[in-house]
Design a protein around this motif. Structure first.
Motif, PDB file in Angstrom:
ATOM      1  N   ARG A 127       7.002 -17.854   2.187  1.00  0.00           N
ATOM      2  CA  ARG A 127       6.320 -19.300   1.963  1.00  0.00           C
ATOM      3  C   ARG A 127       5.912 -19.936   3.303  1.00  0.00           C
ATOM      4  O   ARG A 127       4.764 -20.465   3.193  1.00  0.00           O
ATOM      5  CB  ARG A 127       7.546 -19.920   1.461  1.00  0.00           C
ATOM      6  N   PHE A 128       6.593 -19.592   4.375  1.00  0.00           N
ATOM      7  CA  PHE A 128       6.097 -20.172   5.775  1.00  0.00           C
ATOM      8  C   PHE A 128       4.849 -19.338   6.030  1.00  0.00           C
ATOM      9  O   PHE A 128       3.750 -20.139   6.563  1.00  0.00           O
ATOM     10  CB  PHE A 128       7.101 -19.932   6.809  1.00  0.00           C
ATOM     11  N   ILE A 129       4.572 -18.076   6.004  1.00  0.00           N
ATOM     12  CA  ILE A 129       3.346 -17.272   6.505  1.00  0.00           C
ATOM     13  C   ILE A 129       2.358 -17.674   5.450  1.00  0.00           C
ATOM     14  O   ILE A 129       1.225 -18.058   6.054  1.00  0.00           O
ATOM     15  CB  ILE A 129       3.954 -15.683   6.193  1.00  0.00           C
ATOM     16  N   ARG A 130       2.754 -17.705   4.161  1.00  0.00           N
ATOM     17  CA  ARG A 130       1.633 -18.614   3.226  1.00  0.00           C
ATOM     18  C   ARG A 130       0.751 -19.700   3.769  1.00  0.00           C
ATOM     19  O   ARG A 130      -0.414 -20.000   3.651  1.00  0.00           O
ATOM     20  CB  ARG A 130       2.146 -18.629   1.653  1.00  0.00           C
ATOM     21  N   LEU A 131       1.566 -20.400   4.416  1.00  0.00           N
ATOM     22  CA  LEU A 131       0.924 -21.767   5.069  1.00  0.00           C
ATOM     23  C   LEU A 131      -0.294 -21.378   6.011  1.00  0.00           C
ATOM     24  O   LEU A 131      -1.363 -22.038   6.116  1.00  0.00           O
ATOM     25  CB  LEU A 131       2.117 -22.682   5.720  1.00  0.00           C
ATOM     26  N   PHE A 132      -0.004 -20.559   6.894  1.00  0.00           N
ATOM     27  CA  PHE A 132      -1.136 -20.054   7.840  1.00  0.00           C
ATOM     28  C   PHE A 132      -2.133 -19.182   7.037  1.00  0.00           C
ATOM     29  O   PHE A 132      -3.181 -18.895   7.862  1.00  0.00           O
ATOM     30  CB  PHE A 132      -0.330 -19.404   8.936  1.00  0.00           C
ATOM     31  N   LEU A 133      -1.855 -18.787   5.729  1.00  0.00           N
ATOM     32  CA  LEU A 133      -2.929 -18.013   5.192  1.00  0.00           C
ATOM     33  C   LEU A 133      -4.086 -18.712   4.638  1.00  0.00           C
ATOM     34  O   LEU A 133      -5.414 -18.610   4.560  1.00  0.00           O
ATOM     35  CB  LEU A 133      -2.525 -17.206   4.115  1.00  0.00           C
ATOM     36  N   GLN A 134      -3.984 -20.263   4.774  1.00  0.00           N
ATOM     37  CA  GLN A 134      -4.893 -21.172   4.164  1.00  0.00           C
ATOM     38  C   GLN A 134      -6.062 -21.332   5.168  1.00  0.00           C
ATOM     39  O   GLN A 134      -7.133 -21.322   4.855  1.00  0.00           O
ATOM     40  CB  GLN A 134      -4.210 -22.316   4.213  1.00  0.00           C
ATOM     41  N   ILE A 135      -5.692 -21.032   6.468  1.00  0.00           N
ATOM     42  CA  ILE A 135      -7.001 -21.106   7.488  1.00  0.00           C
ATOM     43  C   ILE A 135      -7.838 -20.215   7.358  1.00  0.00           C
ATOM     44  O   ILE A 135      -9.156 -20.331   7.054  1.00  0.00           O
ATOM     45  CB  ILE A 135      -6.394 -21.332   8.836  1.00  0.00           C
ATOM     46  N   PRO A 136      -7.395 -18.825   6.976  1.00  0.00           N
ATOM     47  CA  PRO A 136      -8.514 -17.644   6.919  1.00  0.00           C
ATOM     48  C   PRO A 136      -9.208 -17.917   5.639  1.00  0.00           C
ATOM     49  O   PRO A 136     -10.245 -17.508   5.517  1.00  0.00           O
ATOM     50  CB  PRO A 136      -7.741 -16.428   7.050  1.00  0.00           C
ATOM     51  N   LEU A 137      -8.494 -18.425   4.756  1.00  0.00           N
ATOM     52  CA  LEU A 137      -9.095 -18.759   3.216  1.00  0.00           C
ATOM     53  C   LEU A 137     -10.276 -19.698   3.420  1.00  0.00           C
ATOM     54  O   LEU A 137     -11.259 -19.309   2.828  1.00  0.00           O
ATOM     55  CB  LEU A 137      -8.098 -18.810   2.415  1.00  0.00           C
ATOM     56  N   VAL A 138     -10.073 -20.739   3.897  1.00  0.00           N
ATOM     57  CA  VAL A 138     -11.359 -21.654   4.291  1.00  0.00           C
ATOM     58  C   VAL A 138     -12.266 -20.905   4.991  1.00  0.00           C
ATOM     59  O   VAL A 138     -13.464 -21.101   4.721  1.00  0.00           O
ATOM     60  CB  VAL A 138     -10.568 -22.897   5.152  1.00  0.00           C
ATOM     61  N   ALA A 139     -11.824 -20.527   6.179  1.00  0.00           N
ATOM     62  CA  ALA A 139     -13.019 -19.717   6.921  1.00  0.00           C
ATOM     63  C   ALA A 139     -13.553 -18.627   6.183  1.00  0.00           C
ATOM     64  O   ALA A 139     -14.880 -18.517   6.121  1.00  0.00           O
ATOM     65  CB  ALA A 139     -12.219 -19.126   8.148  1.00  0.00           C
ATOM     66  N   TRP A 140     -13.022 -17.798   5.451  1.00  0.00           N
ATOM     67  CA  TRP A 140     -13.386 -16.761   4.366  1.00  0.00           C
ATOM     68  C   TRP A 140     -14.612 -17.309   3.479  1.00  0.00           C
ATOM     69  O   TRP A 140     -15.799 -17.005   3.427  1.00  0.00           O
ATOM     70  CB  TRP A 140     -12.375 -15.937   3.679  1.00  0.00           C
ATOM     71  N   ALA A 141     -14.298 -18.415   2.903  1.00  0.00           N
ATOM     72  CA  ALA A 141     -15.186 -19.153   1.938  1.00  0.00           C
ATOM     73  C   ALA A 141     -16.284 -19.553   2.801  1.00  0.00           C
ATOM     74  O   ALA A 141     -17.431 -19.456   2.210  1.00  0.00           O
ATOM     75  CB  ALA A 141     -14.396 -20.146   1.355  1.00  0.00           C
ATOM     76  N   TRP A 142     -16.088 -20.246   3.951  1.00  0.00           N
ATOM     77  CA  TRP A 142     -17.184 -20.824   4.443  1.00  0.00           C
ATOM     78  C   TRP A 142     -18.213 -19.680   5.075  1.00  0.00           C
ATOM     79  O   TRP A 142     -19.610 -19.966   5.019  1.00  0.00           O
ATOM     80  CB  TRP A 142     -16.753 -21.827   5.711  1.00  0.00           C
ATOM     81  N   TRP A 143     -17.686 -18.710   5.773  1.00  0.00           N
ATOM     82  CA  TRP A 143     -18.535 -17.731   6.460  1.00  0.00           C
ATOM     83  C   TRP A 143     -19.256 -17.039   5.238  1.00  0.00           C
ATOM     84  O   TRP A 143     -20.375 -16.609   5.619  1.00  0.00           O
ATOM     85  CB  TRP A 143     -17.463 -16.815   7.426  1.00  0.00           C
TER      86      TRP A 143
END
Length: 135
Positions: free
Chosen positions: A114-130
């Motif tokens: 659950r803690f690691i999942r928090l930090f996966l949100q950043i690459p998801l946003v970057a992935w969508a944007w890039w």
């Protein structure tokens, strides 16, 4: 300048993102529907004046629509990507709620996951944007 054809890293990334969104959406609408209610904070139900199940269903439907739109609307790719990035930001409070309460949901049954999942949100946003930006 000659037009490029074929697969690029960005197009593969977009396709993978579309598959991720559709898969996650289908999970929210079917097998994971009950489990994902745990992720919805109580304040969200009060703010939206609905129940947790409706929020899970709505978020699943949005994921499916965004995944399909990413493939079906190539001229709107930039806008769709911005909406996907915003969606990933919008669901982040649910991830924080799940981590703080320590409640398990499908695929997230330990405090560490659950803690690691928090930090996966950043690459998801970057992935969508890039993956949806023009060169």
């Amino acid at each position: 300048m000659p037009r490029r054809t074929g697969l690029t890293v960005r197009s593969v990334a977009r396709g993978a993102l579309a598959l991720l969104l559709v898969g996650a959406g289908v999970g929210h609408l079917t097998w994971g529907r009950r489990g994902y209610r745990i992720v919805v904070p109580g304040w969200a139900t009060r703010l939206l004046r609905t129940d947790k199940d409706a929020i899970v269903v709505a978020s699943g439907a949005v994921e499916v629509v965004l995944g399909v739109a990413l493939v079906a609307l190539p001229r709107e790719r930039g806008r769709v990507g911005a909406v996907i990035a915003a969606f990933f930001v919008a669901v982040f409070p649910g991830n924080v709620h799940q981590w703080r309460t320590g409640r398990s949901a499908p695929g997230l049954n330990t405090d560490r996951s659950r803690f690691i999942r928090l930090f996966l949100q950043i690459p998801l946003v970057a992935w969508a944007w890039w993956s949806t930006r023009a060169r």
